[in-house]
Design a protein around this motif. Structure first.
Motif, PDB file in Angstrom:
ATOM      1  N   VAL A 177       0.849  -1.197   0.000  1.00  0.00           N
ATOM      2  CA  VAL A 177       0.000   0.000   0.000  1.00  0.00           C
ATOM      3  C   VAL A 177       0.886   1.250   0.000  1.00  0.00           C
ATOM      4  CG1 VAL A 177      -1.957  -1.095   1.149  1.00  0.00           C
ATOM      5  CG2 VAL A 177      -0.150  -0.049   2.530  1.00  0.00           C
ATOM      6  N   SER A 178       0.258   2.389  -0.201  1.00  0.00           N
ATOM      7  CA  SER A 178       0.996   3.655  -0.243  1.00  0.00           C
ATOM      8  C   SER A 178       1.043   4.293   1.144  1.00  0.00           C
ATOM      9  CB  SER A 178       0.349   4.606  -1.259  1.00  0.00           C
ATOM     10  OG  SER A 178       0.364   4.034  -2.546  1.00  0.00           O
ATOM     11  N   GLY A 179       1.669   3.620   2.086  1.00  0.00           N
ATOM     12  CA  GLY A 179       1.819   4.144   3.438  1.00  0.00           C
ATOM     13  C   GLY A 179       0.738   3.680   4.390  1.00  0.00           C
ATOM     14  N   ALA A 180       0.976   3.909   5.683  1.00  0.00           N
ATOM     15  CA  ALA A 180       0.059   3.437   6.728  1.00  0.00           C
ATOM     16  C   ALA A 180      -1.299   4.109   6.639  1.00  0.00           C
ATOM     17  CB  ALA A 180       0.669   3.675   8.113  1.00  0.00           C
ATOM     18  N   GLN A 181      -1.326   5.404   6.302  1.00  0.00           N
ATOM     19  CA  GLN A 181      -2.607   6.111   6.243  1.00  0.00           C
ATOM     20  C   GLN A 181      -3.527   5.481   5.210  1.00  0.00           C
ATOM     21  OE1 GLN A 181      -3.539   8.638   8.333  1.00  0.00           O
ATOM     22  NE2 GLN A 181      -5.574   8.565   7.429  1.00  0.00           N
ATOM     23  N   GLN A 182      -2.980   5.140   4.041  1.00  0.00           N
ATOM     24  CA  GLN A 182      -3.803   4.459   3.047  1.00  0.00           C
ATOM     25  C   GLN A 182      -4.223   3.083   3.543  1.00  0.00           C
ATOM     26  OE1 GLN A 182      -2.408   2.522  -0.653  1.00  0.00           O
ATOM     27  NE2 GLN A 182      -3.696   3.988  -1.754  1.00  0.00           N
ATOM     28  N   GLY A 183      -3.323   2.411   4.247  1.00  0.00           N
ATOM     29  CA  GLY A 183      -3.667   1.101   4.797  1.00  0.00           C
ATOM     30  C   GLY A 183      -4.853   1.172   5.742  1.00  0.00           C
ATOM     31  N   ILE A 184      -4.837   2.157   6.645  1.00  0.00           N
ATOM     32  CA  ILE A 184      -5.949   2.335   7.596  1.00  0.00           C
ATOM     33  C   ILE A 184      -7.237   2.643   6.838  1.00  0.00           C
ATOM     34  CG2 ILE A 184      -6.829   3.739   9.506  1.00  0.00           C
ATOM     35  CD1 ILE A 184      -3.819   4.287  10.199  1.00  0.00           C
ATOM     36  N   ASP A 185      -7.138   3.497   5.834  1.00  0.00           N
ATOM     37  CA  ASP A 185      -8.312   3.892   5.051  1.00  0.00           C
ATOM     38  C   ASP A 185      -8.905   2.695   4.304  1.00  0.00           C
ATOM     39  OD1 ASP A 185     -10.056   6.011   3.915  1.00  0.00           O
ATOM     40  OD2 ASP A 185      -9.074   5.454   2.039  1.00  0.00           O
ATOM     41  N   LYS A 189     -12.644   0.941   4.986  1.00  0.00           N
ATOM     42  CA  LYS A 189     -13.643   0.818   3.916  1.00  0.00           C
ATOM     43  C   LYS A 189     -14.088  -0.629   3.738  1.00  0.00           C
ATOM     44  CE  LYS A 189     -12.100   4.811   1.198  1.00  0.00           C
ATOM     45  NZ  LYS A 189     -11.357   5.256  -0.008  1.00  0.00           N
ATOM     46  N   ALA A 190     -13.154  -1.550   3.953  1.00  0.00           N
ATOM     47  CA  ALA A 190     -13.458  -2.967   3.724  1.00  0.00           C
ATOM     48  C   ALA A 190     -14.266  -3.593   4.846  1.00  0.00           C
ATOM     49  CB  ALA A 190     -12.150  -3.743   3.531  1.00  0.00           C
ATOM     50  N   ILE A 191     -14.063  -3.126   6.093  1.00  0.00           N
ATOM     51  CA  ILE A 191     -14.691  -3.863   7.203  1.00  0.00           C
ATOM     52  C   ILE A 191     -15.602  -3.023   8.098  1.00  0.00           C
ATOM     53  CG2 ILE A 191     -12.681  -5.394   7.232  1.00  0.00           C
ATOM     54  CD1 ILE A 191     -11.922  -4.204   9.944  1.00  0.00           C
ATOM     55  N   VAL A 192     -15.536  -1.692   8.016  1.00  0.00           N
ATOM     56  CA  VAL A 192     -16.305  -0.847   8.938  1.00  0.00           C
ATOM     57  C   VAL A 192     -17.460  -0.177   8.211  1.00  0.00           C
ATOM     58  CG1 VAL A 192     -16.241   1.116  10.513  1.00  0.00           C
ATOM     59  CG2 VAL A 192     -14.282  -0.428  10.386  1.00  0.00           C
ATOM     60  N   ASN A 193     -18.666  -0.395   8.702  1.00  0.00           N
ATOM     61  CA  ASN A 193     -19.863   0.245   8.163  1.00  0.00           C
ATOM     62  C   ASN A 193     -20.396   1.276   9.159  1.00  0.00           C
ATOM     63  OD1 ASN A 193     -20.016  -1.428   5.760  1.00  0.00           O
ATOM     64  ND2 ASN A 193     -20.618  -3.093   7.133  1.00  0.00           N
ATOM     65  N   THR A 194     -21.355   2.072   8.718  1.00  0.00           N
ATOM     66  CA  THR A 194     -21.965   3.076   9.585  1.00  0.00           C
ATOM     67  C   THR A 194     -22.484   2.444  10.871  1.00  0.00           C
ATOM     68  OG1 THR A 194     -22.601   4.404   7.675  1.00  0.00           O
ATOM     69  CG2 THR A 194     -23.758   4.850   9.734  1.00  0.00           C
ATOM     70  N   ASN A 195     -22.123   3.063  12.005  1.00  0.00           N
ATOM     71  CA  ASN A 195     -22.542   2.641  13.355  1.00  0.00           C
ATOM     72  C   ASN A 195     -21.869   1.363  13.853  1.00  0.00           C
ATOM     73  OD1 ASN A 195     -24.263   4.866  13.708  1.00  0.00           O
ATOM     74  ND2 ASN A 195     -25.925   3.811  12.622  1.00  0.00           N
ATOM     75  N   ASP A 196     -20.918   0.815  13.101  1.00  0.00           N
ATOM     76  CA  ASP A 196     -20.144  -0.302  13.636  1.00  0.00           C
ATOM     77  C   ASP A 196     -19.293   0.187  14.800  1.00  0.00           C
ATOM     78  OD1 ASP A 196     -21.064  -2.260  11.967  1.00  0.00           O
ATOM     79  OD2 ASP A 196     -19.344  -2.274  10.621  1.00  0.00           O
ATOM     80  N   GLY A 197     -19.185  -0.637  15.831  1.00  0.00           N
ATOM     81  CA  GLY A 197     -18.399  -0.258  16.999  1.00  0.00           C
ATOM     82  C   GLY A 197     -16.902  -0.377  16.750  1.00  0.00           C
ATOM     83  N   VAL A 198     -16.178   0.710  17.018  1.00  0.00           N
ATOM     84  CA  VAL A 198     -14.721   0.733  16.864  1.00  0.00           C
ATOM     85  C   VAL A 198     -14.119   1.273  18.165  1.00  0.00           C
ATOM     86  CG1 VAL A 198     -12.765   1.740  15.624  1.00  0.00           C
ATOM     87  CG2 VAL A 198     -14.826   1.069  14.362  1.00  0.00           C
ATOM     88  N   ILE A 199     -13.144   0.567  18.716  1.00  0.00           N
ATOM     89  CA  ILE A 199     -12.465   1.046  19.923  1.00  0.00           C
ATOM     90  C   ILE A 199     -11.118   1.650  19.543  1.00  0.00           C
ATOM     91  CG2 ILE A 199     -11.404   0.374  22.116  1.00  0.00           C
ATOM     92  CD1 ILE A 199     -13.512  -1.736  22.461  1.00  0.00           C
ATOM     93  N   LEU A 200     -10.870   2.847  20.055  1.00  0.00           N
ATOM     94  CA  LEU A 200      -9.595   3.531  19.838  1.00  0.00           C
ATOM     95  C   LEU A 200      -8.926   3.787  21.183  1.00  0.00           C
ATOM     96  CD1 LEU A 200     -10.644   6.291  17.249  1.00  0.00           C
ATOM     97  CD2 LEU A 200      -9.834   3.982  16.778  1.00  0.00           C
ATOM     98  N   GLU A 201      -7.616   3.862  21.157  1.00  0.00           N
ATOM     99  CA  GLU A 201      -6.882   4.298  22.340  1.00  0.00           C
ATOM    100  C   GLU A 201      -7.163   5.782  22.565  1.00  0.00           C
ATOM    101  OE1 GLU A 201      -3.235   1.234  21.298  1.00  0.00           O
ATOM    102  OE2 GLU A 201      -3.296   3.268  20.492  1.00  0.00           O
ATOM    103  N   GLN A 338      -8.221  -6.394  -0.570  1.00  0.00           N
ATOM    104  CA  GLN A 338      -7.537  -6.285  -1.860  1.00  0.00           C
ATOM    105  C   GLN A 338      -8.389  -5.517  -2.871  1.00  0.00           C
ATOM    106  OE1 GLN A 338      -6.571 -10.306  -2.975  1.00  0.00           O
ATOM    107  NE2 GLN A 338      -4.881 -10.482  -1.504  1.00  0.00           N
ATOM    108  N   ASN A 339      -9.688  -5.781  -2.894  1.00  0.00           N
ATOM    109  CA  ASN A 339     -10.583  -5.072  -3.815  1.00  0.00           C
ATOM    110  C   ASN A 339     -10.650  -3.583  -3.495  1.00  0.00           C
ATOM    111  OD1 ASN A 339     -11.197  -7.385  -5.242  1.00  0.00           O
ATOM    112  ND2 ASN A 339     -13.029  -7.847  -4.042  1.00  0.00           N
TER     113      ASN A 339
END
Length: 476
Positions: A177-185, A189-201, A338-339
Motif C-alpha cells: 500500500v501507499s503508506g500506513a494512512q492508506q492502509g488504515i483507510d 472501507k473494507a470492514i467498517v460500516n456506519t454505526n459499527d463499533g470501533v475502539i480507539l486508544e 484487496q478489492n
C-alpha cells in the motif's frame, strides 16, 4: 432546567451601565467553550435571564439569535434554547495543517520544528538509494516504470516475507500500500460500516481518528496506561457493545509514546477471540528501540486465531516521499481489502517498490536503521535531560524508551491550554503539536502536547524547551 442560581451568567456592566446583547453572547460563548455550560445544556429562559441581568427581553432574544447564527445554540420548539459547543479543533486543524504545509515547502526554515513525525531527511542515504534505482532501471528497463501488480511487486513481497517475517507469512498474503494512512483507510472501507463499533486508544493518532469518523463508526475510547490500554475499561465496553475492531499502535504510540507489554497483548488477543472483534495493528516506529528492556513482539506475531490486520509503513521510518507500506489481513477479509486497494489506486509506484526491494536485499536497510538508532538514541536522551531540567515543575511525561517524541501534560497550576501554548510558542519561532488533535473530544487534550525531537538539532532542543518553559512561567 434553568441554572440562574449558579451565577455563571453574571456579567459586569460597561461604563454606561448598559449590557448589550453582543457582550452577553460573547460571555455565554466563553462559558460554552470552557465547558462551564455543557454541550446540550438548556439555557435560561428569555424572561429569567432578562430579569437576572436586568435587561429587556429583546436584548436576550437578540443574544440567543446571535448564538444560533454562530453555531453556539439551537432551539427546540416548545422547549427552549440549548447550548451547542462548536468544534474547537475545526479552525485550529486548518491552521495547523497550513503550518505543516509551510514546513514541507521550506516556508518555516527559521522555526524550531518540534512537530516532526519522521526521521530527518539529512540522514537519508541519497547516494546509495540513487545507485539502487539506477541498478533497477538497468535490470528491468521499462518494466520498472509501467508494470503493475495488484498485490504489489512480487520481489518486495518476498523480501518482506523472508527478511521481516522469517517466511512465517506467505508473500501472497502481503498487500503493498501507499503508506500506513492508506492502509488504515482501505481497511476501514473494507470492514467498517456506519454505526459499527470501533475502539480507539485515548488519545490516538489523529489520522486514524479522522478515518473512523468519516466512516461514521460508533467510536469508543479507552485511556492508555504505561504498558497499553486499560484492560478493565476495555472489557467493560466489550461486554456492553458489539465491537467490529480495535485500532492500536503497538510501539511508541502516537502521541503518548506508550508501548504494549507482552502480557497485555496476550490479554487483548484472547479478548478478540472471546468477543469476536479484529485488531488493526499499526506498527509505528518499532525499529527505534533505545531501551533494552523493550522487546519486539507484534500483535501479529503472537496471533494464533487470525484476528490481526497488520499495517506497516516504510514511509515513516524511511522517507515520507517514498509512499510505501504493506498490510497483512486475516483470511476472512483478504479479498475485500484487496478489492478496496484496487478501487483506491490500482497499484503503488512500481519503480519505488523495486528499488526498496533491492535496498532491503543488499542490506542497506539494516545499515540505515542502525544509523538512525545511533543518532536518535542520543537525541532522545538529550531531550529527556532538557525536559527534566527545564520543565520538571511545569509538566510531566512518561519515558517511552524509543520512538521520536515525548508527550507532556501541563500541570494544573500553569494556566495555559496547549492551543494557547502553540500560538505563543509559534510567535517565538517554536512549533509544537497540541494534544487536542488526538482526542474525539478536543477538550480532553487541552493540557497535553507532543514534542518531537526528530527534526531538531541539540542546540535547538535546549533553546526551544527553554522558551516553552519561559512561556509557562508567565502563566503561573
Amino acid at each position: 432546567m434553568d441554572v440562574i442560581e449558579s451565577n455563571k451568567y453574571f456579567l459586569k456592566f460597561d461604563r454606561q451601565g448598559i449590557i448589550k446583547y453582543k457582550a452577553i453572547a460573547k460571555h455565554i460563548k466563553k462559558l460554552i467553550d470552557s465547558n462551564i455550560v455543557k454541550d446540550g445544556e438548556k439555557l435560561p429562559s428569555i424572561r429569567k435571564l432578562s430579569e437576572y441581568l436586568n435587561v429587556n427581553s429583546i436584548t436576550i432574544v437578540n443574544t440567543y439569535k446571535k448564538l444560533e447564527s454562530e453555531g453556539y445554540a439551537f432551539q427546540k420548539m416548545g422547549s427552549g434554547t440549548y447550548a451547542k459547543r462548536k468544534d474547537i479543533n475545526k479552525n485550529f486543524r486548518r491552521e495547523y495543517s497550513k503550518v505543516l504545509k509551510k514546513i514541507s515547502n521550506n516556508g518555516y526554515t527559521e522555526y524550531m520544528d518540534f512537530t516532526g513525525e519522521t526521521p530527518n531527511g539529512d540522514f537519508f542515504p541519497v547516494k546509495s538509494f540513487k545507485n539502487v534505482i539506477d541498478e533497477v532501471l538497468d535490470r528491468d528497463g521499462a518494466k520498472a516504470l509501467i508494470c503493475q501488480e495488484v498485490l504489489g511487486y512480487e520481489g518486495l513481497r518476498d523480501s518482506i516475507s523472508h527478511i521481516f517475517w522469517n517466511n512465517k507469512i506467505n508473500s501472497e498474503d502481503i498487500l503493498i500500500v501507499s503508506g500506513a494512512q492508506q492502509g488504515i483507510d482501505i481497511v476501514s472501507k473494507a470492514i467498517v460500516n456506519t454505526n459499527d463499533g470501533v475502539i480507539l486508544e485515548k488519545p490516538t493518532y489523529s489520522g486514524a481518528l479522522s478515518v473512523f469518523k468519516w466512516r461514521r463508526a460508533a467510536i469508543f475510547e479507552v485511556p492508555v496506561d504505561k504498558d497499553g490500554l486499560n484492560i478493565n475499561k476495555f472489557e467493560k465496553i466489550l461486554r456492553k457493545n458489539t465491537i467490529k475492531c480495535f485500532y492500536t499502535m503497538s510501539y511508541f504510540q502516537n502521541p503518548t509514546g506508550m508501548s504494549y507489554s507482552y502480557e497485555k497483548k496476550i490479554q487483548i488477543l484472547n479478548l478478540a477471540q472471546i468477543y469476536d472483534f479484529y485488531i488493526i495493528e499499526d506498527d509505528y516506529l518499532s525499529e527505534l528501540i533505545y531501551d533494552d528492556r523493550i522487546k519486539y513482539n507484534s500483535f501479529k506475531s503472537l496471533d494464533t486465531n487470525d484476528r490481526v490486520i497488520y499495517i506497516k509503513s516504510f514511509s515513516k521510518i524511511f522517507l515520507p516521499g517514498i509512499r510505501i507500506g504493506y498490510l497483512v489481513p486475516p483470511k476472512r477479509f483478504k479479498e475485500g481489502i484487496q478489492n478496496c486497494k484496487i478501487n483506491t489506486d490500482i497499484s503503488t509506484s512500481s519503480i519505488m517498490q523495486r528499488a526498496l526491494d533491492l535496498y532491503i536485499r543488499k542490506g542497506f536497510w539494516r545499515n540505515y536503521i542502525d544509523k538512525l538508532n545511533s543518532v536518535y538514541s542520543h537525541r532522545y536522551d538529550y531531550t529527556k535531560y532538557c525536559l527534566i531540567k527545564y520543565l520538571k515543575d511545569k509538566a510531566v511525561f512518561n519515558d517511552p524508551g524509543g520512538g521520536l517524541h515525548f508527550y507532556l501534560r501541563i500541570l494544573d497550576e500553569i494556566s495555559i491550554n496547549t492551543i494557547q501554548l502553540f500560538n505563543e510558542a509559534k510567535s517565538r519561532k517554536i512549533l509544537i503539536t497540541p494534544g487536542t488533535l488526538f482526542y474525539k473530544n478536543p477538550l480532553d487534550g487541552q493540557k497535553y502536547f507532543r514534542l518531537s525531537f526528530s527534526q531538531v538539532k541539540d542546540e535547538d532542543i535546549k533553546t526551544g524547551i527553554n522558551i516553552i518553559s519561559d512561556i509557562m512561567n508567565q502563566k503561573r
